[in-house]
Design an enzyme around this catalytic site. Structure first.
Site, PDB file in Angstrom:
ATOM      1  N   GLY A 130      -5.924   5.817  10.175  1.00 60.60           N
ATOM      2  CA  GLY A 130      -4.719   6.626  10.072  1.00 60.60           C
ATOM      3  C   GLY A 130      -3.444   5.869   9.800  1.00 60.60           C
ATOM      4  O   GLY A 130      -2.410   6.471   9.493  1.00 60.60           O
ATOM      5  N   ALA A 181       9.464  -3.661  16.668  1.00 62.34           N
ATOM      6  CA  ALA A 181       9.908  -4.555  17.734  1.00 62.34           C
ATOM      7  C   ALA A 181       8.937  -4.597  18.907  1.00 62.34           C
ATOM      8  O   ALA A 181       9.070  -5.455  19.792  1.00 62.34           O
ATOM      9  CB  ALA A 181      11.292  -4.140  18.228  1.00 62.34           C
ATOM     10  N   GLU A 244      -1.022 -14.491   1.784  1.00 68.26           N
ATOM     11  CA  GLU A 244      -2.202 -13.639   1.710  1.00 68.26           C
ATOM     12  C   GLU A 244      -2.227 -12.881   0.382  1.00 68.26           C
ATOM     13  O   GLU A 244      -3.288 -12.734  -0.238  1.00 68.26           O
ATOM     14  CB  GLU A 244      -2.209 -12.648   2.878  1.00 68.26           C
ATOM     15  CG  GLU A 244      -3.434 -11.750   2.908  1.00 68.26           C
ATOM     16  CD  GLU A 244      -3.462 -10.812   4.093  1.00 68.26           C
ATOM     17  OE1 GLU A 244      -4.321  -9.890   4.108  1.00 68.26           O
ATOM     18  OE2 GLU A 244      -2.634 -10.976   5.009  1.00 68.26           O
ATOM     19  N   HIS A 340     -20.438  -4.624 -22.694  1.00 70.08           N
ATOM     20  CA  HIS A 340     -21.865  -4.762 -22.373  1.00 70.08           C
ATOM     21  C   HIS A 340     -22.662  -3.510 -22.729  1.00 70.08           C
ATOM     22  O   HIS A 340     -23.899  -3.539 -22.718  1.00 70.08           O
ATOM     23  CB  HIS A 340     -22.053  -5.029 -20.864  1.00 70.08           C
ATOM     24  CG  HIS A 340     -21.906  -6.458 -20.464  1.00 70.08           C
ATOM     25  ND1 HIS A 340     -20.699  -7.116 -20.446  1.00 70.08           N
ATOM     26  CD2 HIS A 340     -22.831  -7.378 -20.044  1.00 70.08           C
ATOM     27  CE1 HIS A 340     -20.872  -8.351 -20.015  1.00 70.08           C
ATOM     28  NE2 HIS A 340     -22.164  -8.540 -19.772  1.00 70.08           N
ATOM     29  N   THR A 367      -1.391  -2.046  -0.438  1.00 75.01           N
ATOM     30  CA  THR A 367      -1.755  -1.433  -1.718  1.00 75.01           C
ATOM     31  C   THR A 367      -0.771  -1.828  -2.807  1.00 75.01           C
ATOM     32  O   THR A 367       0.376  -2.215  -2.522  1.00 75.01           O
ATOM     33  CB  THR A 367      -1.770   0.101  -1.603  1.00 75.01           C
ATOM     34  OG1 THR A 367      -0.430   0.563  -1.348  1.00 75.01           O
ATOM     35  CG2 THR A 367      -2.693   0.572  -0.494  1.00 75.01           C
ATOM     36  N   ASN A 368      -1.188  -1.716  -4.047  1.00 75.49           N
ATOM     37  CA  ASN A 368      -0.295  -2.068  -5.145  1.00 75.49           C
ATOM     38  C   ASN A 368       0.931  -1.172  -5.203  1.00 75.49           C
ATOM     39  O   ASN A 368       1.995  -1.583  -5.674  1.00 75.49           O
ATOM     40  CB  ASN A 368      -1.061  -2.026  -6.473  1.00 75.49           C
ATOM     41  CG  ASN A 368      -1.960  -3.249  -6.633  1.00 75.49           C
ATOM     42  OD1 ASN A 368      -2.095  -4.054  -5.713  1.00 75.49           O
ATOM     43  ND2 ASN A 368      -2.575  -3.395  -7.798  1.00 75.49           N
TER      44      ASN A 368
END
Length: 379
Positions: A130, A181, A244, A340, A367-368
């Site tokens: 959530g 905080a 990250e 392919h 997320t982007n």
């Protein structure tokens, strides 16, 4: 191709070790890892023996004291091998950094050497059901009980969660209305009473990677396991997120190269209408586009790495690298699947695995869409 300037002879020796490890000790077992939904536990010990874990940590804590260019090599070689199962990067370059940068001497000595050897597998637990990217909205609580905290709550989508011996967990140590905080970080022993793990989650891709839910039911965590200070969790998380996110860009650039290399081999050998698929203009043009976009990503990502080494990587640059390069990677892999033909949809072909494995890069580490929102604030 534009030459890279990040690496020297020491780097290349490390790259040879990493490449040999992934090619010989990981790739042959990927099918089995996907079936069991995690890598073999002993592989962590082997990676530790070879010096592939926590290499950037100080030597006094079991590392090699090298910089993040060596982390870059490990991420690149894992992606080059098509290995989406190993969670070494999160262990060595995210969890270890939290402990090294914000932990006290006792915490560093207690955990980092064992992480470097592979004796301890680590995870970081932030996301909850959530909450998604909204870290301020976490519900897991740590109530002060004098000499310890009593932790209750749960986390989801936790990489290395199933095999972890320790997790750095984001908790609320203050009133909910305090928002960021009240967020703190605790080092939690995964073997403590009340700390339980769900079964590995069934994912679309990255099926060999250890990902699960964690549950905390009245887990007693010693006060000595508080990382930094109470209420400082959010600033600590924000400080580490830039690296990250750059890690995602590094992985995606190498993954796109991996996809291109396999596709070039395929179109040169596959024939249609009596001639190699590579002889058609559309194929050549697509390969030219793909190679150009990967090169653009490579140069920008390398430049971000240089800034990171100087501790000057901005939030905006890290976000741009994460979102643009992961978008590029998905686009490249999709184009390679198309080249392919029908075989691109068969999981026995590396490109099909890349198609489902690389999709998650646009979601985790923020997320982007969140990346664009963060960038827009500086415009």
């Amino acid at each position: 191709m534009i030459p890279r300037t990040l690496f020297n002879a020491d780097h290349e020796d490390f790259r040879k070790t990493a490449r040999r490890f992934f090619e010989e000790e990981v790739v042959p077992h990927l099918d089995r890892f996907e079936e069991q939904q995690h890598i073999d536990r002993k592989l962590w010990n082997r990676a530790g023996e070879l010096g592939l874990l926590c290499a950037t940590m100080p030597e006094q804590y079991g590392g090699s004291g090298v910089d993040r260019t060596f982390s870059t090599i490990l991420l690149e070689e894992q992606a080059r091998a098509g290995d989406s199962a190993s969670g070494f990067g999160l262990h060595s370059d995210i969890v270890a950094n939290y402990i090294n940068n914000f932990g006290n001497q006792a915490q560093k000595q207690a955990w980092l050497p064992r992480m470097a050897s592979g004796e301890v597998v680590s995870a970081i637990a932030m996301t909850e059901p959530g909450t998604g990217s909204d870290l301020q909205g976490i519900k897991t609580t740590a109530v002060d009980k004098g000499d310890h905290y009593l932790v209750n709550g749960s986390k989801i989508f936790i990489t290395n969660g199933y095999l972890c011996d320790m997790a750095v967990v984001a908790v609320k140590t203050g009133p909910e209305d305090m928002g960021a905080a009240s967020v703190s970080l605790l080092i939690m022993d995964a073997h403590a009473p009340g700390f339980t793990k769900g079964k590995p989650l069934k994912k679309v891709g990255m099926r060999g990677q250890d990902t699960c839910e964690l549950f905390f039911n009245d887990v007693k965590v010693p006060k000595a396991n508080l990382l930094g200070a109470e209420g400082m969790g959010f600033p600590m998380l924000m400080r580490e997120l830039a690296w990250e996110r750059l890690m995602i860009a590094i992985i995606c650039t190498a993954s796109a190269e991996y996809a291109l290399n396999h596709t070039v081999d395929y179109v040169k050998n596959r024939k249609a209408f009596g001639k190699p698929v590579s002889s058609f203009q559309n194929t050549r043009f697509k390969l030219a586009e793909i190679r150009s976009e990967i090169q653009i990503a490579r140069v920008f990502t390398d430049r971000c790495i240089e800034e990171c080494l100087k501790d000057k990587l901005t939030v905006e640059a890290a976000c741009a690298a994460k979102y643009w390069v992961s978008d590029m990677c998905s686009k490249v892999v999709d184009e390679c699947v198309q080249l392919h033909g029908g075989y691109g949809y068969m999981l026995e072909y590396p490109i099909a695995r890349a198609y489902i494995d690389t999709r998650a890069n646009r979601i985790y580490a923020g997320t982007n869409e969140i990346m664009k929102e963060l960038i827009s604030r500086s415009v």
